[in-house]
Every structure is written in structure tokens, then in C-alpha cells.
Design a protein around this motif. Structure first.
Motif, PDB file in Angstrom:
ATOM      1  N   PRO A 293       0.829  -1.208   0.000  1.00 54.15           N
ATOM      2  CA  PRO A 293       0.000   0.000   0.000  1.00 54.15           C
ATOM      3  C   PRO A 293       0.860   1.254   0.000  1.00 54.15           C
ATOM      4  O   PRO A 293       1.977   1.268   0.520  1.00 54.15           O
ATOM      5  CB  PRO A 293      -0.796  -0.126   1.298  1.00 54.15           C
ATOM      6  CG  PRO A 293       0.074  -0.941   2.189  1.00 54.15           C
ATOM      7  CD  PRO A 293       0.765  -1.920   1.291  1.00 54.15           C
ATOM      8  N   ARG A 294       0.311   2.294  -0.579  1.00 53.93           N
ATOM      9  CA  ARG A 294       1.017   3.577  -0.573  1.00 53.93           C
ATOM     10  C   ARG A 294       0.864   4.245   0.800  1.00 53.93           C
ATOM     11  O   ARG A 294       0.128   3.767   1.649  1.00 53.93           O
ATOM     12  CB  ARG A 294       0.445   4.472  -1.677  1.00 53.93           C
ATOM     13  CG  ARG A 294       0.886   4.067  -3.087  1.00 53.93           C
ATOM     14  CD  ARG A 294       0.099   4.801  -4.136  1.00 53.93           C
ATOM     15  NE  ARG A 294      -1.307   4.376  -4.159  1.00 53.93           N
ATOM     16  CZ  ARG A 294      -2.234   4.913  -4.962  1.00 53.93           C
ATOM     17  NH1 ARG A 294      -1.903   5.897  -5.775  1.00 53.93           N
ATOM     18  NH2 ARG A 294      -3.470   4.471  -4.910  1.00 53.93           N
ATOM     19  N   VAL A 295       1.565   5.336   0.947  1.00 55.59           N
ATOM     20  CA  VAL A 295       1.537   6.041   2.237  1.00 55.59           C
ATOM     21  C   VAL A 295       0.131   6.597   2.500  1.00 55.59           C
ATOM     22  O   VAL A 295      -0.503   7.157   1.610  1.00 55.59           O
ATOM     23  CB  VAL A 295       2.565   7.181   2.253  1.00 55.59           C
ATOM     24  CG1 VAL A 295       2.497   7.943   3.573  1.00 55.59           C
ATOM     25  CG2 VAL A 295       3.960   6.638   2.035  1.00 55.59           C
ATOM     26  N   LEU A 296      -0.347   6.415   3.713  1.00 59.39           N
ATOM     27  CA  LEU A 296      -1.661   6.917   4.121  1.00 59.39           C
ATOM     28  C   LEU A 296      -1.472   8.164   4.981  1.00 59.39           C
ATOM     29  O   LEU A 296      -0.701   8.159   5.937  1.00 59.39           O
ATOM     30  CB  LEU A 296      -2.412   5.845   4.916  1.00 59.39           C
ATOM     31  CG  LEU A 296      -3.790   6.252   5.442  1.00 59.39           C
ATOM     32  CD1 LEU A 296      -4.752   6.523   4.290  1.00 59.39           C
ATOM     33  CD2 LEU A 296      -4.347   5.176   6.370  1.00 59.39           C
ATOM     34  N   TYR A 297      -2.193   9.232   4.619  1.00 61.34           N
ATOM     35  CA  TYR A 297      -2.074  10.496   5.335  1.00 61.34           C
ATOM     36  C   TYR A 297      -3.354  10.828   6.098  1.00 61.34           C
ATOM     37  O   TYR A 297      -4.429  10.293   5.816  1.00 61.34           O
ATOM     38  CB  TYR A 297      -1.780  11.635   4.362  1.00 61.34           C
ATOM     39  CG  TYR A 297      -0.377  11.607   3.812  1.00 61.34           C
ATOM     40  CD1 TYR A 297       0.666  12.180   4.505  1.00 61.34           C
ATOM     41  CD2 TYR A 297      -0.121  10.985   2.591  1.00 61.34           C
ATOM     42  CE1 TYR A 297       1.956  12.144   4.011  1.00 61.34           C
ATOM     43  CE2 TYR A 297       1.171  10.946   2.079  1.00 61.34           C
ATOM     44  CZ  TYR A 297       2.207  11.529   2.803  1.00 61.34           C
ATOM     45  OH  TYR A 297       3.472  11.477   2.307  1.00 61.34           O
ATOM     46  N   SER A 298      -3.194  11.729   7.016  1.00 63.98           N
ATOM     47  CA  SER A 298      -4.364  12.248   7.725  1.00 63.98           C
ATOM     48  C   SER A 298      -5.223  13.044   6.765  1.00 63.98           C
ATOM     49  O   SER A 298      -4.772  13.470   5.698  1.00 63.98           O
ATOM     50  CB  SER A 298      -3.926  13.139   8.890  1.00 63.98           C
ATOM     51  OG  SER A 298      -3.089  14.181   8.431  1.00 63.98           O
ATOM     52  N   ASP A 299      -6.470  13.238   7.135  1.00 63.67           N
ATOM     53  CA  ASP A 299      -7.405  13.960   6.276  1.00 63.67           C
ATOM     54  C   ASP A 299      -7.155  15.458   6.395  1.00 63.67           C
ATOM     55  O   ASP A 299      -7.911  16.195   7.013  1.00 63.67           O
ATOM     56  CB  ASP A 299      -8.844  13.622   6.678  1.00 63.67           C
ATOM     57  CG  ASP A 299      -9.845  14.171   5.677  1.00 63.67           C
ATOM     58  OD1 ASP A 299      -9.423  14.598   4.582  1.00 63.67           O
ATOM     59  OD2 ASP A 299     -11.052  14.166   5.993  1.00 63.67           O
ATOM     60  N   GLY A 300      -6.032  15.874   5.809  1.00 60.13           N
ATOM     61  CA  GLY A 300      -5.634  17.269   5.875  1.00 60.13           C
ATOM     62  C   GLY A 300      -4.540  17.492   6.897  1.00 60.13           C
ATOM     63  O   GLY A 300      -4.215  16.614   7.699  1.00 60.13           O
ATOM     64  N   PRO A 301      -3.954  18.685   6.899  1.00 58.81           N
ATOM     65  CA  PRO A 301      -2.898  19.006   7.878  1.00 58.81           C
ATOM     66  C   PRO A 301      -3.525  19.305   9.242  1.00 58.81           C
ATOM     67  O   PRO A 301      -3.805  20.457   9.574  1.00 58.81           O
ATOM     68  CB  PRO A 301      -2.236  20.242   7.269  1.00 58.81           C
ATOM     69  CG  PRO A 301      -3.322  20.894   6.470  1.00 58.81           C
ATOM     70  CD  PRO A 301      -4.189  19.787   5.948  1.00 58.81           C
ATOM     71  N   THR A 333       4.740  14.857  -1.690  1.00 54.99           N
ATOM     72  CA  THR A 333       5.905  14.383  -2.449  1.00 54.99           C
ATOM     73  C   THR A 333       6.267  12.969  -2.037  1.00 54.99           C
ATOM     74  O   THR A 333       7.057  12.316  -2.686  1.00 54.99           O
ATOM     75  CB  THR A 333       7.118  15.297  -2.219  1.00 54.99           C
ATOM     76  OG1 THR A 333       7.477  15.247  -0.840  1.00 54.99           O
ATOM     77  CG2 THR A 333       6.783  16.724  -2.606  1.00 54.99           C
ATOM     78  N   PHE A 334       5.669  12.485  -0.920  1.00 54.97           N
ATOM     79  CA  PHE A 334       5.972  11.145  -0.438  1.00 54.97           C
ATOM     80  C   PHE A 334       4.979  10.159  -1.054  1.00 54.97           C
ATOM     81  O   PHE A 334       3.801  10.177  -0.742  1.00 54.97           O
ATOM     82  CB  PHE A 334       5.874  11.064   1.087  1.00 54.97           C
ATOM     83  CG  PHE A 334       6.724  12.092   1.782  1.00 54.97           C
ATOM     84  CD1 PHE A 334       6.151  12.960   2.691  1.00 54.97           C
ATOM     85  CD2 PHE A 334       8.079  12.190   1.536  1.00 54.97           C
ATOM     86  CE1 PHE A 334       6.924  13.901   3.336  1.00 54.97           C
ATOM     87  CE2 PHE A 334       8.846  13.129   2.184  1.00 54.97           C
ATOM     88  CZ  PHE A 334       8.281  14.000   3.080  1.00 54.97           C
ATOM     89  N   CYS A 335       5.452   9.343  -1.905  1.00 57.05           N
ATOM     90  CA  CYS A 335       4.580   8.373  -2.573  1.00 57.05           C
ATOM     91  C   CYS A 335       4.798   6.968  -2.044  1.00 57.05           C
ATOM     92  O   CYS A 335       3.883   6.158  -2.005  1.00 57.05           O
ATOM     93  CB  CYS A 335       4.815   8.391  -4.083  1.00 57.05           C
ATOM     94  SG  CYS A 335       4.418   9.998  -4.834  1.00 57.05           S
ATOM     95  N   ASP A 336       6.022   6.658  -1.663  1.00 57.08           N
ATOM     96  CA  ASP A 336       6.289   5.324  -1.127  1.00 57.08           C
ATOM     97  C   ASP A 336       7.530   5.410  -0.256  1.00 57.08           C
ATOM     98  O   ASP A 336       8.096   6.477  -0.062  1.00 57.08           O
ATOM     99  CB  ASP A 336       6.482   4.300  -2.257  1.00 57.08           C
ATOM    100  CG  ASP A 336       7.513   4.766  -3.281  1.00 57.08           C
ATOM    101  OD1 ASP A 336       8.594   5.241  -2.869  1.00 57.08           O
ATOM    102  OD2 ASP A 336       7.247   4.650  -4.487  1.00 57.08           O
ATOM    103  N   LEU A 337       7.991   4.271   0.240  1.00 57.48           N
ATOM    104  CA  LEU A 337       9.117   4.251   1.164  1.00 57.48           C
ATOM    105  C   LEU A 337      10.437   4.628   0.512  1.00 57.48           C
ATOM    106  O   LEU A 337      11.415   4.890   1.201  1.00 57.48           O
ATOM    107  CB  LEU A 337       9.231   2.867   1.792  1.00 57.48           C
ATOM    108  CG  LEU A 337       8.092   2.495   2.734  1.00 57.48           C
ATOM    109  CD1 LEU A 337       8.272   1.068   3.212  1.00 57.48           C
ATOM    110  CD2 LEU A 337       8.028   3.441   3.891  1.00 57.48           C
ATOM    111  N   ASN A 338      10.481   4.656  -0.798  1.00 54.62           N
ATOM    112  CA  ASN A 338      11.721   4.997  -1.487  1.00 54.62           C
ATOM    113  C   ASN A 338      11.828   6.484  -1.785  1.00 54.62           C
ATOM    114  O   ASN A 338      12.819   6.937  -2.352  1.00 54.62           O
ATOM    115  CB  ASN A 338      11.820   4.205  -2.794  1.00 54.62           C
ATOM    116  CG  ASN A 338      11.895   2.706  -2.535  1.00 54.62           C
ATOM    117  OD1 ASN A 338      12.570   2.271  -1.605  1.00 54.62           O
ATOM    118  ND2 ASN A 338      11.193   1.924  -3.347  1.00 54.62           N
ATOM    119  N   SER A 339      10.779   7.230  -1.414  1.00 53.60           N
ATOM    120  CA  SER A 339      10.797   8.671  -1.685  1.00 53.60           C
ATOM    121  C   SER A 339      11.768   9.381  -0.744  1.00 53.60           C
ATOM    122  O   SER A 339      12.168   8.857   0.283  1.00 53.60           O
ATOM    123  CB  SER A 339       9.390   9.252  -1.505  1.00 53.60           C
ATOM    124  OG  SER A 339       8.480   8.617  -2.359  1.00 53.60           O
TER     125      SER A 339
END
Length: 429
Positions: A293-301, A333-339
Motif C-alpha cells: 500500500p502507498r503512504v496513508l495520510y491524515s485527512d488534511g494538515p 511528495t511522499f509516494c512510497d518508502l523509497n521517496s
């Protein structure tokens, strides 16, 4: 004085008048508070003492009747054997008198009753056993004068009128989905050491405007801390709070503080809907549905200085994983662990900490099921913040060079995690 000066003076006078009226309104509110609380206190005193008098009279009457019953029983139990003995004695007195009369008639020359006299004479000489006075009850009433004095002393000091509660709420700080309540002693700061416990209560709604809501107060904290984060609150919904304390050596709680009303306008923390994750519980639970899975972010800052976020891992994937914070301007800009991990602050599965992509020397515990990792953020200056990471009873602290006024995203990848918004505290379960 020209017209401009007159207009300026009039404007200043109107502002001054407005402020005076505001002060007068504050005085009026203070007067109402004193009068209303006096009337309520007067009513409580009358009701309390009326109930106490009735209770005391009832208790004394019951005790009086109980003691009288005990005395009556002692009298009955003591008289019963004596009365039985008296019956025997009276019978013997009657028999003996008859014997004496018969004997006198025989002496006077009558021989008709000689045989009966001779027969009854053998009954003489046997006396009933009568107990000595020291062996029979000597009924009396006894009580300890000191007990009476103690009761009178207690009643003489019963109750107290408090001008103002010893503990007052000093600040209500809104947090995402929560309110941070702070309180302190208003009598003497040194007396804080004499406090055994604090007690904080919360009620739904505004109890100042709607008195009937006072019955809705419920405990939400007991302990020695002078602040508590009240969680799971509805946004834009007023809540009322009050606090009291218990001093060492006492069993009773102090009077309640003046109720304070507040609300939070900050939405609870939640995850942003993502096709790689299954969401539940109002986007507080995130479960990956893909192998990578790709990086999961919070729903906004949602995270900023003064907030805290806590992650609790329910199920840990064996592959590499991270959880942390990302700058508002660089999160996408963070899409995966290699970013590249510039403008990020995170910890990985092995407890390794990275700040702007640079690994730090200190390491925390490996991620395991049930582990909690907490991030808190404090202001250092206008160029950096200070981030604390707490994990498994260990804390590390690093400064982070980002704009303190900017908000941050929290993020994760790989894990099955639940998010529970608690006003600046997030749980991933």
C-alpha cells in the motif's frame, strides 16, 4: 476645539461609555451570582437541617424505645422467678396459718382435728430458696458523657459556608475533538501539597444558561494531575465542566468550582480515504488491502504545535513500516518508502528515528502488537519546533527546523491501524 476634535472626543466618549456599560454588566452578573448562590445556599441549609432534625429525632426516638424495651425485658426476666417463688411462699404461709389455727383449737380442748394437725405438722421445716438482693437485677440506665459531648461537638460544627470553592478551572483549551481542562487552587498554592485527589466532571450542554442540565454531570477524571484532556467531544457542542478536591485527612469532597462552559471547533483527527486501505469507524481504522500500500495520510494538515498524536498498533506487518509527521508543504511528495524524506519526522518498525531523512543515534523499541508511539510538538522559536517521541516508557526529543506556524500531516504505511481522535491524541489500534 474644532469640529474634528469634537468628533474625536465624542467617538472616544462613546467607546468609554461602551466599556463602562460592559463593566456595569459584569458587576450585575457578579451581583446576581452572589444573590443567586446565597438563595440556593439558604435553601440548602434549611433543607439539610430540617432533614437532619427529622433524622436525629427519629434516631433518638428509636434508641429511646430500644433502651426502654431492654429495661422492660430486664424487669420481666428478673421478676418472673421471684413471682414464682412468692407464690410458693404464700401457699406455705396459708398452709402454716391453717396449721396454727388447728393447733390452737386442739390446745383449747378440741380433739376433732388432732389427726389432721399431726399429719400437717410434718410439712414444717422446708423453706423455699430466695435469692439475695445482690443476685437479682438492679436495673439502671448508663451512657458515656464523653459520647454526648462528642455528638454535641459534631452537631455544633456541622456544615460550613464556603465563600468560594478552593479549586477553580483556570483554562479550557480546545483540541481536535477534545478540550484540555486546567485547574488550580485559589486559596494558597502551598496547600496544593495537602490535596489528596482532584475530581473533574463534565456535563453535556451549558449548565449556566440551562440549570436543569446540572443533573447530567458525570465524573471524567480523578487523580493528582491539575489538567485533563476530555476526549470524544462533538464539534461546536457546548460542554460544562466543574472540579473539586479532597484534602488529606478528610473523606468528603470540597465544594464544586464555578461551572465553566466551552466547546471545540476543531474536527477530530481522521484518515483521508485511500483506495489502498479499508476505512471504518469514521475513518479512524485503516486496514491495508494491498500487499504494497502507498503512504496513508491524515485527512488534511491536522497536527500542529501544542498537539499530540498517539499510535497504537493492533497488527504489525513483518515488512518495513513507518509512522510519523510530514510538513504541510511537502507531504504529497511522499509516494512510497523509497521517496525522499526531507521535511519529515518519523520512526520505523525497528525504532530508528529519522529527521529530514537523517537517522538519529537513539533508537526506540521495535514495533510490536499493542505498542503505543506518541508524538508531541512544542514551540522552540520562529524557526523550529521540538518533537518528543514516547514509546514503551522511553522518550527521545529532537528539534525540527520547520515553520512553527505551519500545520503537519501524520502518516503511516503497511500497518493495520485504527485512529481514534482524542483532541490532539490519536490512537491507532
Amino acid at each position: 476645539m474644532d469640529n474634528k476634535e469634537i468628533l474625536d472626543t465624542l467617538k472616544a466618549a462613546k467607546q468609554y461609555l461602551s466599556r463602562l456599560k460592559l463593566l456595569d454588566n459584569e458587576i450585575e452578573s457578579a451581583v446576581k451570582q452572589i444573590i443567586n448562590t446565597f438563595e440556593e445556599t439558604e435553601k440548602n441549609i434549611h433543607e439539610t437541617f430540617s432533614n437532619l432534625k427529622d433524622s436525629l429525632v427519629n434516631i433518638l426516638n428509636k434508641r429511646e424505645n430500644c433502651l426502654l424495651d431492654q429495661a422492660k425485658k430486664a424487669r420481666k426476666d428478673g421478676l418472673a422467678p421471684l413471682e414464682e417463688c412468692r407464690i410458693v411462699i404464700l401457699e406455705k404461709i396459708e398452709t402454716t396459718n391453717k396449721l396454727i389455727n388447728i393447733g390452737n383449737s386442739v390446745i383449747n380442748g378440741s380433739s376433732d382435728n388432732l389427726d389432721k394437725f399431726t399429719k400437717d405438722a410434718c410439712l414444717l421445716g422446708s423453706l423455699p430458696e430466695v435469692p439475695e438482693l445482690k443476685e437479682v437485677p438492679f436495673i439502671s440506665f448508663h451512657y458515656e458523657p464523653t459520647s454526648e459531648i462528642e455528638v454535641k461537638d459534631i452537631l455544633g460544627q456541622f456544615g460550613d459556608v464556603c465563600r468560594i470553592a478552593p479549586i477553580q478551572i483556570t483554562e479550557l483549551i480546545e483540541k481536535p475533538g477534545a478540550i484540555l481542562v486546567e485547574w488550580q487552587s485559589i486559596e494558597n498554592e502551598d496547600r496544593m501539597t495537602d490535596i489528596q485527589e482532584f475530581r473533574l466532571q463534565r456535563a453535556f450542554g451549558d449548565v449556566i444558561m440551562e440549570k436543569h442540565l446540572l443533573v447530567n454531570f458525570n465524573d471524567c477524571y480523578k487523580g493528582l494531575e491539575t489538567q485533563f484532556l476530555v476526549k470524544d467531544l462533538q464539534v461546536d457542542q457546548p460542554y460544562s465542566f466543574r472540579v473539586c478536591c479532597k484534602f488529606e485527612g478528610t473523606l468528603e469532597w470540597s465544594p464544586w468550582s464555578l461551572p465553566q462552559v466551552s466547546k471545540t471547533t476543531l474536527m477530530p483527527f481522521s484518515w483521508k480515504t485511500h483506495e489502498d486501505y479499508f476505512m471504518s469507524n469514521d475513518n479512524k481504522i485503516a486496514k491495508p488491502i494491498k500487499n504494497s500500500p502507498r503512504v496513508l495520510y491524515s485527512d488534511g494538515p491536522q497536527f500542529c504545535v501544542g498537539h499530540s498524536v498517539e499510535f497504537t498498533f493492533l497488527d504489525v506487518d513483518p515488512s518495513d513500516a513507518i509512522v510519523g509527521l510530514a510538513s504541510e508543504n511537502h507531504y504529497n511528495t511522499f509516494c512510497d518508502l523509497n521517496s525522499a524524506w526531507e521535511n519529515s519526522f518519523f520512526i520505523n518498525r525497528n525504532g530508528r528515528i529519522f529527521v529530514d531523512g537523517v537517522e538519529k543515534a537513539t533508537r526506540l523499541s521495535d514495533f510490536t502488537t499493542g505498542l503505543k508511539v506518541c508524538f508531541t510538538c512544542d514551540l522552540v522559536n520562529d524557526q523550529k519546533v521540538r518533537v518528543n517521541i514516547d514509546s514503551n516508557d522511553k522518550r527521545v526529543t529532537y528539534d525540527w527546523l520547520i515553520n512553527p506556524n505551519s500545520k503537519m500531516f501524520f502518516f503511516l504505511t503497511i500497518f493495520f491501524i485504527e485512529l481514534e481522535s482524542n483532541g490532539g491524541i490519536i490512537f491507532f489500534k
